[in-house]
Design an enzyme around this catalytic site. Structure first.
Site, PDB file in Angstrom:
ATOM      1  N   GLU A 105      33.845  28.628  40.497  1.00 25.11           N
ATOM      2  CA  GLU A 105      35.255  28.481  40.155  1.00 25.11           C
ATOM      3  C   GLU A 105      36.022  27.930  41.353  1.00 25.11           C
ATOM      4  O   GLU A 105      35.662  28.170  42.507  1.00 25.11           O
ATOM      5  CB  GLU A 105      35.842  29.828  39.734  1.00 25.11           C
ATOM      6  CG  GLU A 105      35.255  30.276  38.393  1.00 25.11           C
ATOM      7  CD  GLU A 105      35.776  31.633  37.923  1.00 25.11           C
ATOM      8  OE1 GLU A 105      35.971  31.769  36.708  1.00 25.11           O
ATOM      9  OE2 GLU A 105      35.984  32.535  38.746  1.00 25.11           O
ATOM     10  N   CYS A 119      41.700  25.936  46.400  1.00 26.22           N
ATOM     11  CA  CYS A 119      40.775  26.938  46.929  1.00 26.22           C
ATOM     12  C   CYS A 119      39.396  26.641  46.343  1.00 26.22           C
ATOM     13  O   CYS A 119      39.229  26.664  45.122  1.00 26.22           O
ATOM     14  CB  CYS A 119      41.285  28.325  46.516  1.00 26.22           C
ATOM     15  SG  CYS A 119      40.188  29.668  46.974  1.00 26.22           S
ATOM     16  N   CYS A 126      27.718  35.284  45.914  1.00 22.82           N
ATOM     17  CA  CYS A 126      27.849  35.584  47.337  1.00 22.82           C
ATOM     18  C   CYS A 126      26.866  36.682  47.693  1.00 22.82           C
ATOM     19  O   CYS A 126      26.634  37.588  46.900  1.00 22.82           O
ATOM     20  CB  CYS A 126      29.275  36.036  47.664  1.00 22.82           C
ATOM     21  SG  CYS A 126      29.553  36.320  49.436  1.00 22.82           S
ATOM     22  N   CYS A 130      30.867  42.574  49.496  1.00 21.71           N
ATOM     23  CA  CYS A 130      32.043  43.361  49.870  1.00 21.71           C
ATOM     24  C   CYS A 130      32.449  44.191  48.646  1.00 21.71           C
ATOM     25  O   CYS A 130      32.489  43.682  47.525  1.00 21.71           O
ATOM     26  CB  CYS A 130      33.185  42.447  50.309  1.00 21.71           C
ATOM     27  SG  CYS A 130      32.798  41.494  51.790  1.00 21.71           S
ATOM     28  N   CYS A 133      35.321  43.001  46.227  1.00 22.35           N
ATOM     29  CA  CYS A 133      35.352  41.601  45.777  1.00 22.35           C
ATOM     30  C   CYS A 133      34.431  41.375  44.588  1.00 22.35           C
ATOM     31  O   CYS A 133      33.264  41.734  44.604  1.00 22.35           O
ATOM     32  CB  CYS A 133      34.961  40.676  46.931  1.00 22.35           C
ATOM     33  SG  CYS A 133      34.861  38.936  46.444  1.00 22.35           S
ATOM     34  N   CYS A 350      42.671  36.038  44.845  1.00 21.31           N
ATOM     35  CA  CYS A 350      41.651  36.383  45.832  1.00 21.31           C
ATOM     36  C   CYS A 350      40.750  37.483  45.309  1.00 21.31           C
ATOM     37  O   CYS A 350      41.234  38.519  44.864  1.00 21.31           O
ATOM     38  CB  CYS A 350      42.277  36.906  47.123  1.00 21.31           C
ATOM     39  SG  CYS A 350      43.531  35.863  47.817  1.00 21.31           S
TER      40      CYS A 350
HETATM   41  N1  SAH Z   1      33.485  34.988  52.066  1.00 22.61           N
HETATM   42  C1  SAH Z   1      34.650  34.446  52.702  1.00 22.61           C
HETATM   43  C2  SAH Z   1      35.439  33.557  51.792  1.00 22.61           C
HETATM   44  C3  SAH Z   1      36.124  34.272  50.647  1.00 22.61           C
HETATM   45  S1  SAH Z   1      37.809  34.241  50.973  1.00 22.61           S
HETATM   46  C4  SAH Z   1      35.482  35.576  53.240  1.00 22.61           C
HETATM   47  O1  SAH Z   1      35.201  36.721  52.927  1.00 22.61           O
HETATM   48  O2  SAH Z   1      36.388  35.353  54.017  1.00 22.61           O
HETATM   49  C5  SAH Z   1      38.473  35.344  49.837  1.00 22.61           C
HETATM   50  C6  SAH Z   1      39.434  36.304  50.495  1.00 22.61           C
HETATM   51  O3  SAH Z   1      39.897  37.228  49.504  1.00 22.61           O
HETATM   52  C7  SAH Z   1      38.720  37.120  51.539  1.00 22.61           C
HETATM   53  O4  SAH Z   1      39.574  37.454  52.585  1.00 22.61           O
HETATM   54  C8  SAH Z   1      38.372  38.338  50.736  1.00 22.61           C
HETATM   55  O5  SAH Z   1      38.066  39.426  51.537  1.00 22.61           O
HETATM   56  C9  SAH Z   1      39.615  38.533  49.918  1.00 22.61           C
HETATM   57  N2  SAH Z   1      39.401  39.402  48.751  1.00 22.61           N
HETATM   58  C10 SAH Z   1      38.220  39.718  48.195  1.00 22.61           C
HETATM   59  N3  SAH Z   1      38.393  40.549  47.151  1.00 22.61           N
HETATM   60  C11 SAH Z   1      39.724  40.752  47.047  1.00 22.61           C
HETATM   61  C12 SAH Z   1      40.538  41.499  46.135  1.00 22.61           C
HETATM   62  N4  SAH Z   1      39.986  42.191  45.133  1.00 22.61           N
HETATM   63  N5  SAH Z   1      41.864  41.473  46.309  1.00 22.61           N
HETATM   64  C13 SAH Z   1      42.427  40.743  47.303  1.00 22.61           C
HETATM   65  N6  SAH Z   1      41.708  40.013  48.183  1.00 22.61           N
HETATM   66  C14 SAH Z   1      40.377  40.019  48.054  1.00 22.61           C
END
Ligand code: SAH
Length: 365
Positions: A105, A119, A126, A130, A133, A350
């Site tokens: 996406e 984006c 991935c 995390c 996420c 995000c």
């Molecule tokens: N893997 C990379 C790129 C992804 S960026 C990274 O982690 O930086 C996506 C951003 O959104 C990251 O900062 C991630 O931690 C954040 N994110 C992930 N899940 C989220 C959520 N449920 N709510 C808000 N931000 C989130």
């Protein structure tokens, strides 16, 4: 100094030849008797003119276009499957299919004024898992090639151009971990930046990472003006390891040391992302601990309101808590902003990108 010089045109044409089933660029050129300027026309048609398909490339003679099409040569290597627009119409999410059926996406955000951000995803799924996420929870499928990453940006840039608008920023904040697909992400960056092609300035590109220390050092050596963002999300190892498994490999001290080296070497600011999870990382004590990590350095904190994801055991901090947390950082002299979330109603915010229709991806530990 500086890293490898990556030739955008060569990257693009090489990928076109290989994905069309020609083992080498020479084999591709011979098959159609292509001179240099023809290759340049093809590249420009895709990268600069943002053409979706060969029929639109009127600089090429029709017989050549047909010959290319017959052999399965195509300008784009991602196919839009569904395109969704948020109710407020500021956010558009695209689901794209890759040649092997994997899906990713990408999101277009049109801010107020003339600013707009695409984006893009660097991997299908991935591997970093995390806890908050959605992409991470769904597991890892594979890394994307540079042109597969680039084509997501091309898709939305074309859409914007048709509406008389321009893309001003590209962020590697979609699905996947950019530094777990380092070379392809650097090549995609070269494709985005090429003044003879897509033409987006380095300063308008941001790469976000979970904090792969060796790659941060490598990136510092590239000599690029590209922005670096770190997904920090916690001010100490106990909290960070509980929500980000990668922290057990590279703890906070190691990560912060790499960020300090990066700033020393590049004189560029580092952005820290911090998703606000109620009762997990949003206390006053956490804010003060975070301030201690940030203070006096060329760092900027971006607080992200949590976006709901399926089956996650988290709740987002409420606005009052977020602003109090921001206030503590601000009071300690740390530059801080609160991210404005877009596209929640279409699961485009995000952490919500998952490519729902994807065949169940393999989970990597
Ligand atoms: N893997 C990379 C790129 C992804 S960026 C990274 O982690 O930086 C996506 C951003 O959104 C990251 O900062 C991630 O931690 C954040 N994110 C992930 N899940 C989220 C959520 N449920 N709510 C808000 N931000 C989130």
């Amino acid at each position: 100094m500086g890293g490898v010089n990556r030739d955008a045109r060569a990257i693009w044409i090489g990928d076109l030849a290989r994905r069309s089933g020609f083992g080498t660029l020479d084999a591709f050129r011979e098959a159609f008797d292509l001179r240099e300027y023809r290759l340049t026309q093809l590249y420009r048609a895709a990268a600069k003119e943002l053409r979706a398909s060969l029929d639109e490339v009127t600089t090429l003679p029709k017989p050549l276009r047909s010959a290319l099409a017959e052999r399965g040569v195509a300008l784009s290597c991602v196919e839009p499957v569904t395109i969704q627009r948020s109710r407020d119409r500021h956010t558009t999410k695209g689901l794209f299919r890759l040649h092997d059926g994997k899906e990713v996406e990408a999101v277009l955000m049109e801010h107020r004024g003339d600013r707009s951000t695409i984006c893009i995803s660097s991997q299908a799924g991935c591997a970093f898992a995390c806890a908050f996420c959605s992409t991470g929870q769904a597991g890892f499928a594979r890394s994307l090639r540079a042109v597969e990453i680039f084509d997501q940006a091309r898709y939305f840039a074309r859409e914007m151009r048709e509406r008389g608008k321009r893309v001003t920023n590209v962020v590697f904040m979609g699905m996947g971990e950019p530094f777990h697909n380092y070379e392809a992400v650097m090549e995609a960056t070269a494709l985005l930046n090429d003044p003879n092609g897509f033409g987006l300035g380095h300063r308008h590109i941001t790469i976000s990472t979970v904090g792969l220390v060796d790659r941060i050092d490598e990136f510092a050596g590239e000599g690029l003006q590209v922005n670096l963002a770190i997904s920090l999300h916690a001010p100490n190892d106990a909290v960070r390891s509980s929500i980000m498994p990668v922290n057990r490999k590279h703890g906070i001290a190691e990560l912060m040391a790499a960020c300090a080296r990066y700033v020393d070497r590049t004189h560029r600011k580092v952005f820290f992302e911090y998703v606000m999870l109620a009762g997990v990382n949003d206390s006053d004590a956490c804010a003060r601990e975070l301030a201690a990590l940030m203070r006096g350095r060329l760092y900027h904190v971006n607080l992200i309101p949590y976006n709901a994801t399926p089956d996650a055991p988290f709740a987002g901090s409420d606005d009052e808590r977020i602003w109090r947390f921001a206030g503590i950082l601000d009071g300690e002299g740390v530059p801080v902003t609160v991210r404005h979330n877009m596209g929640r109603d279409i699961a485009a915010a995000c952490g919500q990108l998952r490519a729902q229709t994807q065949p169940k991806a393999r989970k990597v530990s």
